[in-house]
Design an enzyme around this catalytic site. Structure first.
Site, PDB file in Angstrom:
ATOM      1  N   CYS A   1      11.372  -6.225  -0.909  1.00  0.00           N
ATOM      2  CA  CYS A   1      10.652  -5.011  -1.300  1.00  0.00           C
ATOM      3  C   CYS A   1       9.815  -5.287  -2.543  1.00  0.00           C
ATOM      4  O   CYS A   1      10.310  -5.839  -3.518  1.00  0.00           O
ATOM      5  CB  CYS A   1      11.634  -3.910  -1.661  1.00  0.00           C
ATOM      6  SG  CYS A   1      12.715  -3.459  -0.338  1.00  0.00           S
TER       7      CYS A   1
ATOM      8  N   ASN B   1      12.894   5.976  -8.382  1.00  0.00           N
ATOM      9  CA  ASN B   1      13.012   4.972  -9.453  1.00  0.00           C
ATOM     10  C   ASN B   1      13.323   5.510 -10.846  1.00  0.00           C
ATOM     11  O   ASN B   1      13.683   4.746 -11.741  1.00  0.00           O
ATOM     12  CB  ASN B   1      11.764   4.076  -9.510  1.00  0.00           C
ATOM     13  CG  ASN B   1      11.517   3.383  -8.179  1.00  0.00           C
ATOM     14  OD1 ASN B   1      12.476   3.021  -7.505  1.00  0.00           O
ATOM     15  ND2 ASN B   1      10.280   3.223  -7.787  1.00  0.00           N
TER      16      ASN B   1
ATOM     17  N   GLY C   1       0.781  -1.230   0.000  1.00  0.00           N
ATOM     18  CA  GLY C   1       0.000   0.000   0.000  1.00  0.00           C
ATOM     19  C   GLY C   1       0.813   1.280   0.000  1.00  0.00           C
ATOM     20  O   GLY C   1       2.020   1.274   0.250  1.00  0.00           O
ATOM     21  N   GLU C   2       0.112   2.366  -0.297  1.00  0.00           N
ATOM     22  CA  GLU C   2       0.723   3.699  -0.315  1.00  0.00           C
ATOM     23  C   GLU C   2       0.223   4.457   0.921  1.00  0.00           C
ATOM     24  O   GLU C   2      -0.955   4.835   0.994  1.00  0.00           O
ATOM     25  CB  GLU C   2       0.311   4.411  -1.617  1.00  0.00           C
ATOM     26  CG  GLU C   2       0.533   5.909  -1.661  1.00  0.00           C
ATOM     27  CD  GLU C   2       1.967   6.344  -1.352  1.00  0.00           C
ATOM     28  OE1 GLU C   2       2.913   5.716  -1.843  1.00  0.00           O
ATOM     29  OE2 GLU C   2       2.124   7.323  -0.603  1.00  0.00           O
TER      30      GLU C   2
HETATM   31  N1  SAH Z   1       3.916   2.528  -1.614  1.00  0.00           N
HETATM   32  C1  SAH Z   1       5.048   2.991  -0.918  1.00  0.00           C
HETATM   33  C2  SAH Z   1       5.430   2.055   0.186  1.00  0.00           C
HETATM   34  C3  SAH Z   1       5.797   0.657  -0.286  1.00  0.00           C
HETATM   35  S1  SAH Z   1       7.492   0.560  -0.222  1.00  0.00           S
HETATM   36  C4  SAH Z   1       6.202   3.226  -1.861  1.00  0.00           C
HETATM   37  O1  SAH Z   1       6.109   2.798  -2.992  1.00  0.00           O
HETATM   38  O2  SAH Z   1       7.137   3.883  -1.459  1.00  0.00           O
HETATM   39  C5  SAH Z   1       7.843  -0.564  -1.428  1.00  0.00           C
HETATM   40  C6  SAH Z   1       9.251  -0.269  -1.939  1.00  0.00           C
HETATM   41  O3  SAH Z   1       9.678  -1.372  -2.710  1.00  0.00           O
HETATM   42  C7  SAH Z   1       9.276   0.942  -2.865  1.00  0.00           C
HETATM   43  O4  SAH Z   1      10.444   1.689  -2.643  1.00  0.00           O
HETATM   44  C8  SAH Z   1       9.329   0.333  -4.250  1.00  0.00           C
HETATM   45  O5  SAH Z   1       9.951   1.183  -5.161  1.00  0.00           O
HETATM   46  C9  SAH Z   1      10.082  -0.961  -3.988  1.00  0.00           C
HETATM   47  N2  SAH Z   1       9.732  -2.035  -4.889  1.00  0.00           N
HETATM   48  C10 SAH Z   1       8.544  -2.295  -5.451  1.00  0.00           C
HETATM   49  N3  SAH Z   1       8.613  -3.386  -6.228  1.00  0.00           N
HETATM   50  C11 SAH Z   1       9.887  -3.829  -6.139  1.00  0.00           C
HETATM   51  C12 SAH Z   1      10.574  -4.941  -6.693  1.00  0.00           C
HETATM   52  N4  SAH Z   1       9.949  -5.817  -7.484  1.00  0.00           N
HETATM   53  N5  SAH Z   1      11.865  -5.103  -6.381  1.00  0.00           N
HETATM   54  C13 SAH Z   1      12.505  -4.243  -5.551  1.00  0.00           C
HETATM   55  N6  SAH Z   1      11.894  -3.195  -4.985  1.00  0.00           N
HETATM   56  C14 SAH Z   1      10.600  -2.981  -5.276  1.00  0.00           C
HETATM   57 FE1  SF4 Z   2       2.033   0.772  -4.445  1.00  0.00          FE
HETATM   58 FE2  SF4 Z   2       4.491   1.378  -3.571  1.00  0.00          FE
HETATM   59 FE3  SF4 Z   2       4.032  -0.880  -4.973  1.00  0.00          FE
HETATM   60 FE4  SF4 Z   2       3.913   1.473  -6.199  1.00  0.00          FE
HETATM   61  S1  SF4 Z   2       5.735   0.549  -5.240  1.00  0.00           S
HETATM   62  S2  SF4 Z   2       2.423  -0.177  -6.408  1.00  0.00           S
HETATM   63  S3  SF4 Z   2       3.057   2.735  -4.602  1.00  0.00           S
HETATM   64  S4  SF4 Z   2       3.239  -0.392  -2.965  1.00  0.00           S
END
Ligand code: SAH
Ligand code: SF4
Length: 343
Positions: A334, A216, A158-159
């Site tokens: 992550c 990113n 989630g965000e």
């Molecule tokens: N929604 C918020 C909080 C979730 S954090 C946000 O996006 O910041 C999730 C983190 O994991 C984010 O920094 C995102 O960029 C990273 N992330 C998402 N998918 C990923 C993946 N497949 N591999 C590595 N990092 C990833």
């Molecule tokens: Fe949601 Fe964060 Fe995943 Fe983007 S990276 S879909 S904002 S949880």
């Protein structure tokens, strides 16, 4: 009364309204449940002395109906899934580290931001979590699973800024010194760049709370293709909201950058990133090599290339660390949460 949604002073106020009692009894309840981890507060000496009140409270105080349904471990990292009152499931991750134990919390069931590289984004959005469901994850990790939990990151499903009020109330409850007592400086809220939420957060002036931004890409076209939220809140607006953000004196904004091979990992991408960061408050960059899932369309760069990308940033005077996700085998890294729910 939903106990897990209330700070101790909220509880005292409710107690006053309903029973003409105040902080004395509220603090006792808080101590029993949140400090000691007891299932019930009726054995607290303060309540044993007021059996009528204890009986009324036992009726009125509600606990969240969440349940741990599975637990997986890999190299010390523990991922647990919990079902909620409506049968939906969330995941949380415990990450023991040197000297501190971190809990990575979920704040929504799924996510509506739809980032293309993120498993949680791909499962879509079911609903926001209630404050009590966010707080419950910490209670479960501490007392049902027995981990100390002295650091909290809102980096699960989630965000956080898309569920602003519930998340901020959870921050207040979790930092309450009479209860969980996790210092704001030990909590990190991570956002995909929800500018409206950042403005609201800035206005609260919780300068000790740590902020992470998932960047990113430092180019609007690329970022919009990876993170649809960038179409609503492009890089310029994100930068502007960060420039006005109240940070602690030693405060830095953590910038997260998931490295996707051939997509955002070129030297030009690094130079763009350096240029973008110049105009921001002090930052630290965490490079996260992409974690794959079963349906991945991306790849992670090689470890050598990750090191090279990091050195480009360091050469540009950007403080950079490579963060390898723990628990990838159990899909606890992550962006991997929800993989088992997506099928
Ligand atoms: N929604 C918020 C909080 C979730 S954090 C946000 O996006 O910041 C999730 C983190 O994991 C984010 O920094 C995102 O960029 C990273 N992330 C998402 N998918 C990923 C993946 N497949 N591999 C590595 N990092 C990833
Ligand atoms: Fe949601 Fe964060 Fe995943 Fe983007 S990276 S879909 S904002 S949880």
């Amino acid at each position: 009364m939903r106990l897990f949604s209330l700070t101790c002073s909220d509880l005292a106020r409710e107690m006053n309204r309903h029973y003409g009692k105040g902080l004395h009894h509220a603090a006792a309840i808080y101590r029993e449940i949140f400090k000691k981890g007891n299932d019930s507060f009726t054995e607290a000496p303060e309540l044993l002395r007021s059996p009528a009140l204890a009986a009324r409270l036992a009726e009125d105080v509600r606990f969240p109906s969440c349940r741990i349904v599975s637990l997986q471990q890999d190299a010390g990292v523990v991922k647990f899934a919990s079902t909620l009152h409506d049968g939906l499931t969330i995941e949380s991750v415990i990450i023991p580290g040197n000297g501190r134990t971190t809990l990575c919390l979920s704040c929504q069931v799924g996510c509506r931001m739809g980032c293309t590289f993120c498993t949680t984004g791909r499962i879509g959005f079911a609903r926001n979590l209630e404050t009590e469901e966010i707080v419950w994850q910490v209670h479960a990790a501490r007392f049902a699973l027995g981990y100390r939990i002295d650091n909290i990151v809102f980096m699960g499903m989630g965000e956080p800024l898309d569920n602003f009020d519930q998340v901020l109330q959870a921050v207040r409850v979790l930092s309450d010194q009479r209860g969980f007592d996790v210092a704001l400086s030990h909590m990190t809220l991570s956002t995909a760049g929800h500018v409206e939420g950042l403005h609201k957060l800035a206005a609260l002036r919780l300068s000790k709370l740590r902020l992470a931004v998932s960047l990113n890409a430092a180019d609007n076209r690329l970022r919009s293709s990876l993170m649809p939220i960038n179409r609503t809140f492009p890089l310029e607006r994100l930068a502007e909201s960060l420039r006005g953000f109240p940070l602690a004196r030693d405060g830095v904004v953590l910038i997260e950058y998931v490295l996707l091979a051939g997509i955002n990992d070129s030297r030009q991408n690094a130079l763009q990133l350096i240029r973008y960061l110049v105009d921001l408050p002090p930052v630290r960059v965490n490079l996260i090599p992409y974690n794959a899932d079963a349906r991945s369309r991306y790849r992670s760069p090689s470890p050598e290339h990750v090191r090279e990308f990091a050195s480009w940033l360091t050469d540009g005077k950007v403080f950079t660390r490579v963060r390898h996700s723990h628990g990838r085998k159990i899909m606890a890294g992550c962006g991997q949460l929800g993989a088992t729910l997506a099928s």
